[in-house]
Design a protein around this motif. Structure first.
Motif, short mmCIF file in Angstrom:
data_model
loop_
_atom_site.label_atom_id
_atom_site.label_comp_id
_atom_site.label_asym_id
_atom_site.label_seq_id
_atom_site.Cartn_x
_atom_site.Cartn_y
_atom_site.Cartn_z
N VAL A 1 53.82 -35.87 -19.68
CA VAL A 1 53.39 -37.27 -19.80
C VAL A 1 54.48 -38.02 -20.54
O VAL A 1 54.97 -37.56 -21.58
CB VAL A 1 52.05 -37.36 -20.57
N GLY A 2 54.84 -39.17 -20.01
CA GLY A 2 55.89 -39.98 -20.64
C GLY A 2 55.41 -40.63 -21.92
O GLY A 2 54.22 -40.59 -22.25
N PRO A 3 56.33 -41.22 -22.66
CA PRO A 3 55.95 -41.91 -23.89
C PRO A 3 54.99 -43.06 -23.60
O PRO A 3 55.13 -43.74 -22.59
CB PRO A 3 57.27 -42.45 -24.45
N LEU B 1 47.12 -46.60 -17.86
CA LEU B 1 48.47 -46.46 -17.32
C LEU B 1 49.51 -46.37 -18.44
O LEU B 1 50.41 -45.52 -18.39
CB LEU B 1 48.78 -47.64 -16.40
N ALA B 2 49.38 -47.20 -19.45
CA ALA B 2 50.32 -47.19 -20.57
C ALA B 2 50.27 -45.87 -21.33
O ALA B 2 51.29 -45.37 -21.79
CB ALA B 2 50.05 -48.37 -21.50
N LEU B 3 49.07 -45.32 -21.46
CA LEU B 3 48.90 -44.05 -22.15
C LEU B 3 49.69 -42.95 -21.45
O LEU B 3 50.22 -42.04 -22.10
CB LEU B 3 47.41 -43.71 -22.20
N PHE B 4 49.81 -43.05 -20.13
CA PHE B 4 50.57 -42.08 -19.34
C PHE B 4 52.01 -42.51 -19.09
O PHE B 4 52.67 -42.00 -18.19
CB PHE B 4 49.84 -41.78 -18.03
N GLY B 5 52.50 -43.47 -19.88
CA GLY B 5 53.89 -43.86 -19.80
C GLY B 5 54.23 -44.83 -18.69
O GLY B 5 55.40 -45.07 -18.41
N ARG B 6 53.22 -45.42 -18.05
CA ARG B 6 53.47 -46.37 -16.97
C ARG B 6 53.51 -47.78 -17.54
O ARG B 6 52.83 -48.09 -18.50
CB ARG B 6 52.36 -46.31 -15.93
N ASP B 7 54.27 -48.64 -16.87
CA ASP B 7 54.30 -50.06 -17.19
C ASP B 7 53.27 -50.73 -16.29
O ASP B 7 53.53 -50.89 -15.08
CB ASP B 7 55.69 -50.63 -16.95
N PRO B 8 52.10 -51.10 -16.83
CA PRO B 8 51.05 -51.66 -15.98
C PRO B 8 51.44 -52.93 -15.23
O PRO B 8 50.82 -53.26 -14.23
CB PRO B 8 49.92 -51.96 -16.97
N SER B 9 52.50 -53.61 -15.69
CA SER B 9 52.93 -54.83 -15.01
C SER B 9 53.73 -54.49 -13.76
O SER B 9 54.10 -55.37 -12.99
CB SER B 9 53.75 -55.72 -15.93
N GLY B 10 54.01 -53.18 -13.57
CA GLY B 10 54.75 -52.76 -12.40
C GLY B 10 56.25 -52.83 -12.58
O GLY B 10 57.01 -52.52 -11.65
#
Length: 182
Positions: A155-157, A172-181
């Motif tokens: 899992v990313g930062p 999404l942020a918890l899994f290191g994703r940028d929710p804004s895409g």
């Protein structure tokens, strides 16, 4: 089941020319995300059937095959058929040594499906909004799981979010994703 349905909807709507589009998963494209999630269902099927798991991860593109939607539907059908009451009550040992029933293990599975549904949507030019009653519990599960996944490099930062972010953005942020895409 709704998390599976959501992934299938994004998978089925993927334009044929987008399978090699980059995904938010570093080094993966859309076909890799599809193959990874299909392989996850294969693991569920094997655990439910009481069969041993392979030692190594498969090639995601090989798992997705020439027709990822057909591959998904075939594996989903077999997996679902294995999820009978006796299989759900079967005790399994996870890679970290924790023991639980297949049912308990599956209760932790929606965050993976939701995040990868979003990953596939991002890679293929689609948008996806999760139902609040699905994403809320997944977020609670993810809050418990993400730190261990982060320690194992799976899992990313965690991403920082603005105040007032919704549960989907938090997941999404918890899994290191940028929710804004971005």
């Amino acid at each position: 089941m709704r998390a599976l349905d959501g992934f299938e909807a994004v998978l089925a709507a993927t334009p044929p020319d987008r399978w090699l589009s980059p995904s938010p998963c570093e080094g993966w494209c859309a076909i890799d995300v599809a193959g990874h999630v299909i392989a996850g269902l294969l693991v569920v099927e094997m655990r439910a059937a009481g069969r041993p798991l392979p030692r190594d991860d498969p090639d995601w593109r090989e798992v997705a095959g020439e027709d990822p939607v057909a591959s998904w539907r075939e594996v989903r059908g077999r997996m679902t058929a294995e999820l009978v009451p006796d299989a759900l009550a079967r005790r399994i040992r996870l890679g970290d040594g924790v023991e639980m029933t297949v049912r308990e293990w599956l209760e932790h599975y929606p965050p993976e499906l939701l995040v990868h549904t979003w990953d596939l949507a991002q890679a293929t030019g689609q948008s996806v909004v999760f139902e609040a009653d699905l994403v809320g519990p997944a977020l609670e599960t993810a809050r418990r799981m993400a730190p261990g996944g982060r320690e194992r490099g799976m899992v990313g930062p965690e991403r920082r979010l603005p105040r007032g972010a919704d549960d989907q953005a938090r997941l999404l942020a918890l899994f290191g994703r940028d929710p804004s895409g971005g």
